[in-house]
Design a protein around this motif. Structure first.
Motif, PDB file in Angstrom:
ATOM      1  N   ILE A  77      48.495  19.926 -23.306  1.00 50.28           N
ATOM      2  CA  ILE A  77      49.449  18.830 -23.492  1.00 50.28           C
ATOM      3  C   ILE A  77      48.926  17.625 -22.723  1.00 50.28           C
ATOM      4  CG2 ILE A  77      51.858  18.096 -23.209  1.00 50.28           C
ATOM      5  CD1 ILE A  77      52.695  21.014 -23.212  1.00 50.28           C
ATOM      6  N   THR A  78      49.078  16.430 -23.270  1.00 56.04           N
ATOM      7  CA  THR A  78      48.516  15.248 -22.599  1.00 56.04           C
ATOM      8  C   THR A  78      49.215  14.987 -21.268  1.00 56.04           C
ATOM      9  OG1 THR A  78      50.082  13.707 -23.571  1.00 56.04           O
ATOM     10  CG2 THR A  78      48.042  14.100 -24.788  1.00 56.04           C
ATOM     11  N   GLU A  79      48.505  14.263 -20.403  1.00 56.76           N
ATOM     12  CA  GLU A  79      49.055  13.948 -19.089  1.00 56.76           C
ATOM     13  C   GLU A  79      50.270  13.022 -19.192  1.00 56.76           C
ATOM     14  OE1 GLU A  79      45.981  13.752 -20.182  1.00 56.76           O
ATOM     15  OE2 GLU A  79      44.826  12.124 -19.311  1.00 56.76           O
ATOM     16  N   ILE A  80      50.407  12.338 -20.320  1.00 51.07           N
ATOM     17  CA  ILE A  80      51.581  11.466 -20.504  1.00 51.07           C
ATOM     18  C   ILE A  80      52.848  12.335 -20.493  1.00 51.07           C
ATOM     19  CG2 ILE A  80      52.712   9.791 -22.028  1.00 51.07           C
ATOM     20  CD1 ILE A  80      50.019   8.741 -21.224  1.00 51.07           C
ATOM     21  N   SER A  81      52.894  13.310 -21.392  1.00 52.18           N
ATOM     22  CA  SER A  81      54.078  14.177 -21.480  1.00 52.18           C
ATOM     23  C   SER A  81      54.271  14.959 -20.190  1.00 52.18           C
ATOM     24  CB  SER A  81      53.927  15.154 -22.645  1.00 52.18           C
ATOM     25  OG  SER A  81      53.796  14.452 -23.850  1.00 52.18           O
ATOM     26  N   VAL A 115      59.744  11.285 -23.290  1.00 49.28           N
ATOM     27  CA  VAL A 115      58.953  10.059 -23.270  1.00 49.28           C
ATOM     28  C   VAL A 115      59.460   9.101 -24.347  1.00 49.28           C
ATOM     29  CG1 VAL A 115      56.643   9.096 -23.633  1.00 49.28           C
ATOM     30  CG2 VAL A 115      56.907  11.291 -22.463  1.00 49.28           C
ATOM     31  N   LEU A 116      59.771   7.863 -23.939  1.00 48.56           N
ATOM     32  CA  LEU A 116      60.172   6.851 -24.920  1.00 48.56           C
ATOM     33  C   LEU A 116      58.982   5.992 -25.314  1.00 48.56           C
ATOM     34  CD1 LEU A 116      63.539   5.588 -23.353  1.00 48.56           C
ATOM     35  CD2 LEU A 116      63.236   7.297 -25.148  1.00 48.56           C
ATOM     36  N   ASP A 117      58.179   5.649 -24.328  1.00 47.06           N
ATOM     37  CA  ASP A 117      57.068   4.730 -24.577  1.00 47.06           C
ATOM     38  C   ASP A 117      56.106   4.859 -23.396  1.00 47.06           C
ATOM     39  OD1 ASP A 117      55.534   2.797 -25.742  1.00 47.06           O
ATOM     40  OD2 ASP A 117      56.932   1.148 -25.425  1.00 47.06           O
ATOM     41  N   PHE A 118      54.862   4.447 -23.589  1.00 51.59           N
ATOM     42  CA  PHE A 118      53.929   4.499 -22.464  1.00 51.59           C
ATOM     43  C   PHE A 118      52.823   3.468 -22.625  1.00 51.59           C
ATOM     44  CE2 PHE A 118      50.270   6.355 -24.613  1.00 51.59           C
ATOM     45  CZ  PHE A 118      50.839   6.971 -25.713  1.00 51.59           C
ATOM     46  N   MET A 120      48.787   2.746 -20.837  1.00 52.74           N
ATOM     47  CA  MET A 120      47.785   3.467 -20.071  1.00 52.74           C
ATOM     48  C   MET A 120      46.617   2.542 -19.796  1.00 52.74           C
ATOM     49  SD  MET A 120      46.468   7.054 -21.461  1.00 52.74           S
ATOM     50  CE  MET A 120      45.612   8.111 -20.341  1.00 52.74           C
ATOM     51  N   ASN A 121      46.064   2.611 -18.611  1.00 52.11           N
ATOM     52  CA  ASN A 121      44.806   1.924 -18.324  1.00 52.11           C
ATOM     53  C   ASN A 121      43.795   2.969 -17.894  1.00 52.11           C
ATOM     54  OD1 ASN A 121      42.636   0.427 -17.276  1.00 52.11           O
ATOM     55  ND2 ASN A 121      43.627   0.335 -15.273  1.00 52.11           N
ATOM     56  N   ASP A 122      42.801   3.214 -18.761  1.00 51.70           N
ATOM     57  CA  ASP A 122      41.752   4.149 -18.350  1.00 51.70           C
ATOM     58  C   ASP A 122      40.392   3.547 -18.647  1.00 51.70           C
ATOM     59  OD1 ASP A 122      41.920   4.262 -21.047  1.00 51.70           O
ATOM     60  OD2 ASP A 122      42.458   6.374 -21.169  1.00 51.70           O
ATOM     61  N   LYS A 123      40.368   2.217 -18.731  1.00 50.93           N
ATOM     62  CA  LYS A 123      39.112   1.575 -19.094  1.00 50.93           C
ATOM     63  C   LYS A 123      38.507   0.847 -17.906  1.00 50.93           C
ATOM     64  CE  LYS A 123      39.825   1.393 -23.905  1.00 50.93           C
ATOM     65  NZ  LYS A 123      41.020   0.894 -24.557  1.00 50.93           N
ATOM     66  N   ARG A 202      55.110  -4.187 -19.751  1.00 52.43           N
ATOM     67  CA  ARG A 202      54.900  -4.012 -21.195  1.00 52.43           C
ATOM     68  C   ARG A 202      55.813  -2.946 -21.778  1.00 52.43           C
ATOM     69  NH1 ARG A 202      48.483  -3.904 -21.704  1.00 52.43           N
ATOM     70  NH2 ARG A 202      48.945  -2.923 -23.684  1.00 52.43           N
TER      71      ARG A 202
ATOM     72  N   LYS B 296      58.035   5.334 -34.154  1.00 50.26           N
ATOM     73  CA  LYS B 296      57.293   5.337 -32.892  1.00 50.26           C
ATOM     74  C   LYS B 296      56.033   4.506 -33.111  1.00 50.26           C
ATOM     75  CE  LYS B 296      59.662   7.808 -30.064  1.00 50.26           C
ATOM     76  NZ  LYS B 296      60.192   7.141 -28.882  1.00 50.26           N
ATOM     77  N   GLN B 311      39.485   8.832 -24.739  1.00 46.71           N
ATOM     78  CA  GLN B 311      40.619   7.978 -24.355  1.00 46.71           C
ATOM     79  C   GLN B 311      41.516   7.724 -25.561  1.00 46.71           C
ATOM     80  OE1 GLN B 311      38.544   4.640 -22.605  1.00 46.71           O
ATOM     81  NE2 GLN B 311      38.415   5.662 -20.632  1.00 46.71           N
ATOM     82  N   ARG B 315      45.722   9.049 -26.224  1.00 48.25           N
ATOM     83  CA  ARG B 315      46.804   8.210 -26.750  1.00 48.25           C
ATOM     84  C   ARG B 315      47.386   8.792 -28.035  1.00 48.25           C
ATOM     85  NH1 ARG B 315      43.728   5.220 -23.665  1.00 48.25           N
ATOM     86  NH2 ARG B 315      44.488   3.315 -22.696  1.00 48.25           N
ATOM     87  N   GLU B 317      47.248  11.955 -29.106  1.00 42.77           N
ATOM     88  CA  GLU B 317      47.951  13.221 -28.844  1.00 42.77           C
ATOM     89  C   GLU B 317      49.304  12.954 -28.176  1.00 42.77           C
ATOM     90  OE1 GLU B 317      45.413  15.908 -26.713  1.00 42.77           O
ATOM     91  OE2 GLU B 317      44.146  16.309 -28.464  1.00 42.77           O
ATOM     92  N   GLU B 321      53.016  14.000 -29.450  1.00 44.47           N
ATOM     93  CA  GLU B 321      53.961  14.776 -28.636  1.00 44.47           C
ATOM     94  C   GLU B 321      55.348  14.140 -28.557  1.00 44.47           C
ATOM     95  OE1 GLU B 321      50.364  16.530 -25.847  1.00 44.47           O
ATOM     96  OE2 GLU B 321      51.815  15.162 -24.957  1.00 44.47           O
ATOM     97  N   VAL B 322      55.428  12.827 -28.671  1.00 41.36           N
ATOM     98  CA  VAL B 322      56.752  12.197 -28.531  1.00 41.36           C
ATOM     99  C   VAL B 322      57.525  12.199 -29.848  1.00 41.36           C
ATOM    100  CG1 VAL B 322      56.045  10.726 -26.625  1.00 41.36           C
ATOM    101  CG2 VAL B 322      55.995   9.809 -28.940  1.00 41.36           C
TER     102      VAL B 322
END
Ligand SMILES: Nc1ncnc2c1ncn2[C@@H]1O[C@H](COP(=O)(O)OP(=O)(O)O)[C@@H](O)[C@H]1O
Lengths: 254, 323
Positions: A77-81, A115-118, A120-123, A202, B296, B311, B315, B317, B321-322
């Protein structure tokens, strides 16, 4: 049921063992070049720490940027969830989760653990733990000491470059012009906070704001974020394990 | 001989009928080296990558149609770099067919200067072939968007392209009932990016410049009788193609088109090339309208050549999931 969450991050690996809603134990280790080995080792270490065997575990969930390298996991599962689930498990009325890790950062809008929205900065290293590490090295400080030093500052020196490489030059020139170290690190922490708040705007910031990831342990960053927001944020007792904990929590449901 | 073009509004039928191979230029996997001498790094990487490709590979000439600001200025840069270039003024405000027919007449003269030969019969043949290709691509994408094929056919002879798409239709399977994502945006010539969506458990619907904007037209309902009416046919065909954010349409055609496409989708992803102004100008309003429909929405920014597939995967995935 006993579930295990494993979070393979860019710098550290985290493993949490959960029985229903009770945390039995956790471990944090440095990531080795081989992610699969890293995952196996931290699993073995954490299980022996809590006195359990592999057969006792009902489900293993992997997360983090190395999740897809953990072949033995039952689910990925992604780190977001996972950060959302972990933060909401600890702080049930969380509205925003801000995770600042070693090489990425994310802001997640949540409601009742969903999760409603997210964003991410990974760059880019700016706005991540890497930024602080580079500056700490330039100042010859241990990463653990940056936060406690920053809160002693009498003023915040401005770091105007977003880019980590240029910001380091600014820090070096502050050193040579005789500025106090605590004032410089306060500026460094504030620079991170500025980046994070810009990103958080954002998705929109709703209370309670929960800070997770290794950088949440940095008191200077926490304070700087609070100053910019104008209200207090919550840091769980061990913020670094939020992702792994969330994986274990989601493992209970899956 | 290859005649390169970048924009899907390019009248490829005319180039083809003149005896050239219309070749869509995309950014490649090659890093951008030579192009850096001519163009700033804050220009979109599709423009930079295309220039790199133009400087390294063998082209007879290039055709531009006025679309975004960056590509307009790229015309000058290509010329400055010593390339044979023609810039066709496609009207930004859609509607003036007569004006554009005159532009196409001038373009025929340019094609003749380049050593091409244009006449009515040959043009009708090219028109027929491209329409066949477009209709087949539409059929293929209705089954399942196939970007590898869509990209390939824009760089080979149209007769071979038709054969290739025919083969693909024969083996393509209808997409399974899965959460559906509409991918909207500019170009993305890297098929691997689309695979990430499928691997994450989405079925895919297309609104891209690499996909449906290349092949979706509503054709005028008259049969050309001479060269001039064939040019009118081309003008009307391109003015009635799937709408693009670089153009001004009557009413809200572009937004309505996207919102309609999104109706049966669970999520919408804006797959945008960094610094792509026309798309980013639309993005906040379009996003709000889509969210108002309960979709969404996620934004994924690309930079060519794409290297950070993982990366993008996180995003996509997380979006899956949501839902
Ligand atoms: N005790 C500490 N005090 C302050 N900062 C810390 C501490 N421990 C770790 N960090 C910060 O946390 C970062 C690592 O965070 P973590 O969430 O483990 O990252 P990842 O998940 O990407 O591996 C390091 O870059 C460092 O800046």
């Amino acid at each position: 049921m006993i579930t295990v969450g494993i979070d393979i991050g860019s710098i550290t690996a985290k493993c949490v063992v959960l029985e229903d809603t009770r945390i039995l134990g956790y471990k944090i280790s440095r990531v080795k070049p081989n992610l699969e080995v890293t995952a196996k080792e931290i699993l073995a270490e954490t299980l022996s720490f809590v006195g359990l065997k592999r057969e006792d575990v009902g489900r293993i969930v992997a997360t983090g940027y190395g999740r897809n390298m953990v072949d033995f996991a039952d689910k990925k599962i992604t780190e977001i969830s996972c950060h959302a689930a972990g933060a909401c498990f600890l702080i049930s009325n969380a509205g925003t989760v801000i995770d600042i890790g070693g090489q990425d950062s994310k802001v997640i809008a949540v409601e009742n653990g969903k999760v409603l929205d997210f964003v991410m900065n990974d760059k880019c290293a700016a706005g991540t733990g890497r930024f602080i590490e580079v500056m700490a090295a330039a100042l010859n400080l241990r990463i653990e000491d940056v936060g406690s030093l920053a809160v002693k500052a009498t003023k915040k020196l401005k770091i105007s470059s977003t880019c980590t490489v240029f910001a380091e030059t600014e820090v070096v020139s502050y050193i040579s012009s005789g500025e106090k170290v605590e004032n410089i690190v306060a500026g460094v922490c504030d620079a991170i906070a500025g980046r994070i708040i810009a990103m958080a705007n954002r998705v929109g910031i709703r209370r309670e704001v929960v800070l997770t990831g290794g950088v949440a342990k940095n008191l200077g960053v926490k304070r700087a974020i609070e100053e910019r927001l104008g209200f207090p944020v919550i840091v769980p007792e061990e913020p670094q394990i939020a992702g792994a904990l969330g994986a274990a929590v989601l493992g209970q449901k899956a | 001989m290859k005649v390169g073009y970048l924009c899907t509004f390019t009248p490829k039928e005319l180039i083809h009928s003149a005896g050239f191979l219309p070749y869509r230029v995309f950014a490649t996997d090659r890093p951008i080296n030579l192009a850096s001498a001519y163009i700033q790094s804050y220009s979109c990487s599709q423009a930079r990558g295309s220039l790199e490709c133009a400087l390294q590979d063998d082209f007879h000439a290039f055709v531009f149609t006025r679309c975004c600001d960056t590509l307009m200025r790229l015309t000058d840069i290509f010329e400055f770099a010593g390339k044979r270039v023609c810039n066709i003024e496609f009207p930004t405000k859609i509607g003036n067919v007569e004006y554009y027919v005159q532009e196409l007449r001038d373009f025929i003269e340019v094609l003749r200067e380049w050593g091409g030969e244009v006449n009515f019969e040959r043009l009708m043949e090219s028109l027929k072939l491209y329409r066949k290709l477009e209709e087949k691509l539409k059929q293929l994408f209705a089954l399942s968007p196939d970007y590898e094929t869509a990209i390939k056919v824009q760089q080979i002879e149209v007769r071979d392209a038709i054969k290739l798409v025919d083969e693909k239709i024969r083996t393509a399977k209808k997409e399974k009932e899965k959460p559906k994502v509409l991918i909207t945006g500019s170009v993305c010539p890297y098929p691997k990016v689309y695979e990430i969506f499928r691997e994450a458990g989405f079925s895919v619907k297309d609104d891209l410049c690499t996909g449906s904007r290349f092949f979706e037209y509503s054709y005028p309902d008259f049969e050309p009788v001479d060269l001039d009416s064939a040019l009118k046919f081309i003008a009307e065909k391109y003015m009635n193609k799937s709408p693009c954010p670089t153009k001004h349409y009557e009413k809200d055609k572009r937004f309505e088109y996207v919102l309609k496409l999104a109706e049966d989708c669970d999520a919408v992803v804006f797959l945008l090339v960094k610094f792509c102004d026309p798309h980013f100008f639309d993005y906040p309003q379009l996003r709000a309208r889509l969210e108002g429909m309960g979709k969404k929405v996620a934004l994924i920014e690309l930079e060519f050549p794409v290297v950070s597939f993982e990366q993008i995967r996180t995003r996509v995935e997380a979006l899956r999931e949501v839902i």
